[in-house]
Design a protein around this motif. Structure first.
Motif, PDB file in Angstrom:
ATOM      1  N   ALA A 146       5.806 -10.055  -6.771  1.00 45.79           N
ATOM      2  CA  ALA A 146       6.581  -8.835  -6.999  1.00 45.79           C
ATOM      3  C   ALA A 146       5.854  -7.572  -6.527  1.00 45.79           C
ATOM      4  N   THR A 147       4.617  -7.707  -6.075  1.00 42.06           N
ATOM      5  CA  THR A 147       3.848  -6.528  -5.672  1.00 42.06           C
ATOM      6  C   THR A 147       4.360  -6.008  -4.338  1.00 42.06           C
ATOM      7  N   ARG A 148       4.543  -4.682  -4.290  1.00 40.04           N
ATOM      8  CA  ARG A 148       5.052  -4.069  -3.053  1.00 40.04           C
ATOM      9  C   ARG A 148       3.865  -3.654  -2.201  1.00 40.04           C
ATOM     10  N   ILE A 149       3.761  -4.302  -1.036  1.00 36.63           N
ATOM     11  CA  ILE A 149       2.564  -4.144  -0.206  1.00 36.63           C
ATOM     12  C   ILE A 149       2.937  -3.662   1.194  1.00 36.63           C
ATOM     13  N   LEU A 150       2.206  -2.665   1.661  1.00 40.75           N
ATOM     14  CA  LEU A 150       2.322  -2.215   3.049  1.00 40.75           C
ATOM     15  C   LEU A 150       1.006  -2.515   3.763  1.00 40.75           C
ATOM     16  N   VAL A 151       1.112  -3.146   4.938  1.00 44.07           N
ATOM     17  CA  VAL A 151      -0.058  -3.273   5.803  1.00 44.07           C
ATOM     18  C   VAL A 151       0.167  -2.324   6.974  1.00 44.07           C
ATOM     19  N   ARG A 172      -1.772 -16.148  -0.407  1.00 39.97           N
ATOM     20  CA  ARG A 172      -1.960 -15.858  -1.839  1.00 39.97           C
ATOM     21  C   ARG A 172      -0.624 -15.709  -2.565  1.00 39.97           C
ATOM     22  N   GLY A 173       0.482 -15.775  -1.823  1.00 37.92           N
ATOM     23  CA  GLY A 173       1.784 -15.734  -2.486  1.00 37.92           C
ATOM     24  C   GLY A 173       2.543 -14.429  -2.349  1.00 37.92           C
ATOM     25  N   ALA A 174       2.056 -13.496  -1.527  1.00 36.27           N
ATOM     26  CA  ALA A 174       2.810 -12.251  -1.315  1.00 36.27           C
ATOM     27  C   ALA A 174       4.057 -12.565  -0.497  1.00 36.27           C
ATOM     28  N   GLU A 175       5.204 -12.106  -0.980  1.00 37.67           N
ATOM     29  CA  GLU A 175       6.460 -12.510  -0.342  1.00 37.67           C
ATOM     30  C   GLU A 175       7.173 -11.379   0.388  1.00 37.67           C
ATOM     31  N   SER A 176       6.803 -10.136   0.121  1.00 40.33           N
ATOM     32  CA  SER A 176       7.593  -9.043   0.708  1.00 40.33           C
ATOM     33  C   SER A 176       6.699  -8.020   1.401  1.00 40.33           C
ATOM     34  N   VAL A 177       5.705  -8.508   2.136  1.00 42.68           N
ATOM     35  CA  VAL A 177       4.785  -7.598   2.811  1.00 42.68           C
ATOM     36  C   VAL A 177       5.507  -6.872   3.946  1.00 42.68           C
ATOM     37  N   VAL A 178       5.381  -5.540   3.938  1.00 44.47           N
ATOM     38  CA  VAL A 178       5.920  -4.712   5.019  1.00 44.47           C
ATOM     39  C   VAL A 178       4.758  -4.358   5.935  1.00 44.47           C
ATOM     40  N   VAL A 179       4.982  -4.447   7.250  1.00 41.02           N
ATOM     41  CA  VAL A 179       3.940  -4.015   8.175  1.00 41.02           C
ATOM     42  C   VAL A 179       4.476  -2.841   8.984  1.00 41.02           C
ATOM     43  N   ALA A 180       3.624  -1.851   9.211  1.00 42.45           N
ATOM     44  CA  ALA A 180       3.972  -0.723  10.080  1.00 42.45           C
ATOM     45  C   ALA A 180       3.079  -0.778  11.294  1.00 42.45           C
ATOM     46  N   GLU A 181       3.695  -0.896  12.468  1.00 32.38           N
ATOM     47  CA  GLU A 181       2.915  -1.116  13.696  1.00 32.38           C
ATOM     48  C   GLU A 181       3.745  -0.598  14.875  1.00 32.38           C
ATOM     49  N   PRO A 182       3.123   0.238  15.735  1.00 30.12           N
ATOM     50  CA  PRO A 182       3.900   0.803  16.840  1.00 30.12           C
ATOM     51  C   PRO A 182       4.280  -0.186  17.948  1.00 30.12           C
ATOM     52  N   THR A 183       3.443  -1.200  18.238  1.00 26.56           N
ATOM     53  CA  THR A 183       3.739  -2.007  19.433  1.00 26.56           C
ATOM     54  C   THR A 183       4.574  -3.241  19.104  1.00 26.56           C
ATOM     55  N   PRO A 184       5.633  -3.485  19.929  1.00 24.89           N
ATOM     56  CA  PRO A 184       6.532  -4.628  19.655  1.00 24.89           C
ATOM     57  C   PRO A 184       5.842  -5.987  19.592  1.00 24.89           C
ATOM     58  N   PRO A 185       4.910  -6.337  20.524  1.00 19.87           N
ATOM     59  CA  PRO A 185       4.326  -7.686  20.413  1.00 19.87           C
ATOM     60  C   PRO A 185       3.557  -7.888  19.110  1.00 19.87           C
ATOM     61  N   ARG A 186       2.885  -6.836  18.646  1.00 16.92           N
ATOM     62  CA  ARG A 186       2.138  -6.968  17.389  1.00 16.92           C
ATOM     63  C   ARG A 186       3.088  -7.072  16.197  1.00 16.92           C
ATOM     64  N   ARG A 187       4.215  -6.368  16.252  1.00 15.58           N
ATOM     65  CA  ARG A 187       5.196  -6.509  15.153  1.00 15.58           C
ATOM     66  C   ARG A 187       5.701  -7.951  15.088  1.00 15.58           C
ATOM     67  N   ALA A 188       5.987  -8.518  16.263  1.00 18.26           N
ATOM     68  CA  ALA A 188       6.504  -9.899  16.308  1.00 18.26           C
ATOM     69  C   ALA A 188       5.453 -10.867  15.750  1.00 18.26           C
ATOM     70  N   THR A 189       4.195 -10.678  16.142  1.00 15.47           N
ATOM     71  CA  THR A 189       3.139 -11.569  15.659  1.00 15.47           C
ATOM     72  C   THR A 189       2.960 -11.423  14.151  1.00 15.47           C
ATOM     73  N   ALA A 190       3.084 -10.186  13.652  1.00 15.46           N
ATOM     74  CA  ALA A 190       2.918  -9.938  12.211  1.00 15.46           C
ATOM     75  C   ALA A 190       3.960 -10.705  11.401  1.00 15.46           C
ATOM     76  N   LEU A 191       5.189 -10.766  11.930  1.00 15.51           N
ATOM     77  CA  LEU A 191       6.244 -11.513  11.226  1.00 15.51           C
ATOM     78  C   LEU A 191       5.902 -12.997  11.185  1.00 15.51           C
ATOM     79  N   ARG A 192       5.374 -13.512  12.287  1.00 15.59           N
ATOM     80  CA  ARG A 192       4.995 -14.934  12.303  1.00 15.59           C
ATOM     81  C   ARG A 192       3.812 -15.204  11.379  1.00 15.59           C
ATOM     82  N   ALA A 193       2.918 -14.201  11.262  1.00 19.42           N
ATOM     83  CA  ALA A 193       1.721 -14.398  10.425  1.00 19.42           C
ATOM     84  C   ALA A 193       2.023 -14.291   8.934  1.00 19.42           C
TER      85      ALA A 193
END
Ligand SMILES: [Zn+2]
Ligand SMILES: [Zn+2]
Length: 350
Positions: free
Chosen positions: A172-177, A194-215
C-alpha cells in the motif's frame, strides 16, 4: 621485465586513453584479480566526462573477476575463484564500529581515491586490479561473472531501501522512483521483489521508461506528467508519495520529489550531480518530512546483493545491456549513457 596490461586512463575532462600500464604484484594480504566485467557507474561518468576524476586515474568500481595471484598471508581465496569487489572500509573508525560503515573515514570517495582497489585511483577499467584480500567477496555457486558485476550497484539500491525505512508489507506504500537510469532500475527491481505493487517512475527518455515497466514499475511518466507540486507549503498533493527515491541527481527532480511527499514522507537521495539545491524548509517542517542521503551500502550490502542476484528473482536482462563493451568502446558508451540513450547498465569486459 614488468608485466603490462591495458587500462582506460582518464586523460582530461571527456578524455580516456587506452594505455599500457604495469601489472602490480600482490603484496601481503593482497590479491591480484583478473577483471571479468566492470559496470559503468554514474560516478564514472562524472569522473571522466565532467572532469571530477584525477588525471591519470583508472575508474571502475563495480567489478567481478577471478583471483589471478595471491600475496603472503592470504587464506581462503584460491586462484581462479570468482570474486567481486567491496569497499576498503577500515573497520575501526567510530562509524565502522557502530555498523554504519558507509560513513567510514577511510571510504575511497571520502579520501578522494575511488576504485575499490588496493591502489589509490586504480579501478577495474583495466585487465587486472590489485585488491585487499579482506575486501573481496566470494561469488555464490551458480552465479555467473556478468550478473555478479551487478552486486555493487545493487548494494547501493538496497541501502537506499534501508534508508527509506519502508513499512512491511509494502503493497500500500506510495512510492516514486525519480530517474530510471541503471540505479533507478535496480531500485525498482529491488522494490518489486519486496512486494511493492504501485511504484511510479518519472523518467524523461522513452527507452528507460519502457525498461522501468519491465523491471517492476507499475506506472512510467515523463517528469512533466507528475502531479503538480502544491504552491503553498501548507498543502500536500492528493496524489503524493510516502517515499521518493531520487536517483537522477538533477536539482529540479530533487525539489519536485520533496514537493510531492505526503505528510511524514521520506525523500531518499541516491543520485549524485546537483551541487546545491534549494529545499523548502517550511514544507519539511509543517509536514514532518524526512530528507536523507543514502551512500554506499549496508554493512552486509555486497553479500545481500550477491544472495539476491543468486536467487534468480531479479530481471537481469532488463537491468544489463546484452553485450559488454571493450575498453576501446568505453568512452562512447559513457557519452551515450549520459544522454540516456542506453537504458540499462553497461558492462566493460577489459
Ligand atoms: Zn557505482
Ligand atoms: Zn571505518
Amino acid at each position: 621485465m614488468t608485466r603490462k596490461m591495458r587500462a582506460a586512463v582518464i586523460a582530461g575532462p571527456g578524455r580516456l586513453e587506452i594505455d599500457e600500464v604495469a601489472v602490480a604484484a600482490p603484496g601481503r594480504g593482497q590479491v591480484l584479480v583478473r577483471v571479468e566485467y566492470c559496470g559503468v557507474c554514474g560516478t564514472d561518468l562524472h569522473n571522466t566526462l565532467d572532469g571530477w576524476g584525477v588525471i591519470g586515474a583508472i575508474g571502475g568500481h563495480e567489478w567481478s573477476g577471478r583471483i589471478a595471484a595471491t600475496g603472503e598471508e592470504v587464506t581462503g581465496l584460491a586462484e581462479g575463484e570468482l570474486v567481486v569487489g567491496g569497499p576498503p572500509w577500515c573497520g575501526v573508525c567510530e562509524w565502522c564500529r557502530i555498523g554504519r560503515s558507509s560513513l567510514c573515514v577511510a571510504d575511497p570517495i571520502r579520501t578522494g581515491t575511488p576504485g575499490h582497489s588496493a591502489i589509490p585511483n586504480q579501478g577495474a577499467f583495466a585487465e587486472y586490479l590489485l585488491a585487499r584480500a579482506d575486501t573481496v567477496h566470494q561469488v555464490p555457486e551458480g552465479l555467473d561473472a556478468r550478473t555478479a558485476a551487478l552486486s555493487e550497484p545493487l548494494a547501493v539500491a538496497l541501502h537506499g531501501l534501508t534508508a527509506a525505512a519502508l513499512p512491511d508489507p509494502l503493497a500500500a506504500t506510495r512510492i516514486l522512483v525519480s530517474g530510471a537510469g541503471p540505479l533507478g532500475l535496480l531500485v525498482i527491481a529491488a522494490l518489486a521483489q519486496r512486494g511493492a505493487e504501485s511504484v511510479v517512475v518519472a523518467e524523461p527518455t522513452p527507452p528507460r521508461r519502457a525498461t522501468a515497466l519491465r523491471a517492476g514499475a507499475a506506472t512510467a511518466l515523463t517528469p512533466s506528467e507528475l502531479p503538480d507540486v502544491p504552491a503553498l507549503p501548507t498543502q500536500t498533493s492528493p496524489d503524493g508519495f510516502d517515499v521518493v527515491f531520487e536517483t537522477s541527481g538533477a536539482a529540479v527532480a530533487i525539489s519536485t520529489g520533496l514537493g510531492l511527499l505526503r505528510p511524514t514522507g521520506r525523500l531518499v537521495l541516491l543520485g549524485t550531480g546537483a551541487m546545491s539545491v534549494r529545499l523548502d524548509a517550511i514544507r519539511i517542517l509543517l509536514n514532518e518530512l524526512v530528507v536523507t542521503g543514502a551512500y554506499c551500502y549496508d554493512d552486509t550490502g555486497i553479500d545481500d546483493a550477491l544472495t539476491l542476484l543468486a536467487s534468480g528473482r531479479l530481471p537481469i536482462e532488463d537491468l544489463l545491456t546484452p553485450d559488454a563493451v571493450g575498453l576501446d568502446g568505453l568512452l562512447d558508451a559513457m557519452n551515450r549513457l549520459k544522454i540516456g540513450e542506453i537504458p540499462r547498465k553497461v558492462l566493460v569486459r577489459p
